[in-house]
Design an enzyme around this catalytic site. Sequence first.
Site, PDB file in Angstrom:
ATOM      1  N   ASP A 116      31.100  34.712  34.407  1.00 57.58           N
ATOM      2  CA  ASP A 116      31.817  33.669  33.695  1.00 57.58           C
ATOM      3  C   ASP A 116      31.044  32.833  33.268  1.00 57.58           C
ATOM      4  OD1 ASP A 116      34.340  32.222  32.147  1.00 57.58           O
ATOM      5  OD2 ASP A 116      34.379  31.555  33.750  1.00 57.58           O
ATOM      6  N   PHE A 165      41.676  34.452  30.738  1.00 54.70           N
ATOM      7  CA  PHE A 165      41.680  34.441  33.255  1.00 54.70           C
ATOM      8  C   PHE A 165      42.498  35.401  33.598  1.00 54.70           C
ATOM      9  CE2 PHE A 165      42.294  33.240  37.427  1.00 54.70           C
ATOM     10  CZ  PHE A 165      41.362  32.677  37.682  1.00 54.70           C
TER      11      PHE A 165
END
Length: 195
Positions: A116, A165
């Site tokens: 990420d 997400f």
Amino acid sequence: FCCRGLKETMCQPYERYLQEILIDSESLQQRVIELAGMINKDYAETRKLLLVCILKGGVIFLADLVRHLTVPHSIDFMAISSYGNATVSSGVVAILKDLERDITGRHILIVEDIIDTGHTLAYLTENLRLRAPASVRICTLLSKPSRRKVDLKIDYIGFEIPNEFVVGYGLDYDGKYRNLPDVSILGDDCQGGSK
Ligand code: IMP
Ligand code: MG
């Protein structure tokens, strides 16, 4: 009852909190085979290959990946915690479980579920490099390039995904959803709650 895109046969009670499937299990399996093919080729002449799986998210990916590897290798595990809330990485990392053995002179391939910001892997690669391995490379199933905060060389990427997400295929929200065979986007209403 079920969310859009989810197969009814797979429907478990908590799947109602998923928004949609981003990468289905067939696509995941196909890509894992491709990644294993690249690794088999790149490490064909290599001895002392050690796959370092990052717990817990990397386990499903690792388990599928190694079954397509033909190069000799061992596996080991590390567990890491990054402080901060569940959906935002803070960049502060602690080692909860370290490798079992010394890695001096070994070729290390880190197997991770998702990169990420890159903080976790930047810390980890640096930490492992200080132990004098022969090489350190990174294999991640997923990457969110738009979120990157640190410059990181990633050698093998399964899929680049948008800034959403995701859960399933090892990835969790609050410890759950790791068992789902597809990678799905978590619904907005879940991310602040404890679903
Ligand atoms: P980074 O340090 O920001 O690269 O964060 C990497 C870690 O954050 C991963 O190993 C995951 O544990 C977690 N993470 C980041 N994005 C997601 C996501 O979309 N779903 C589940 N976990 C995620
Ligand atoms: Mg992880």
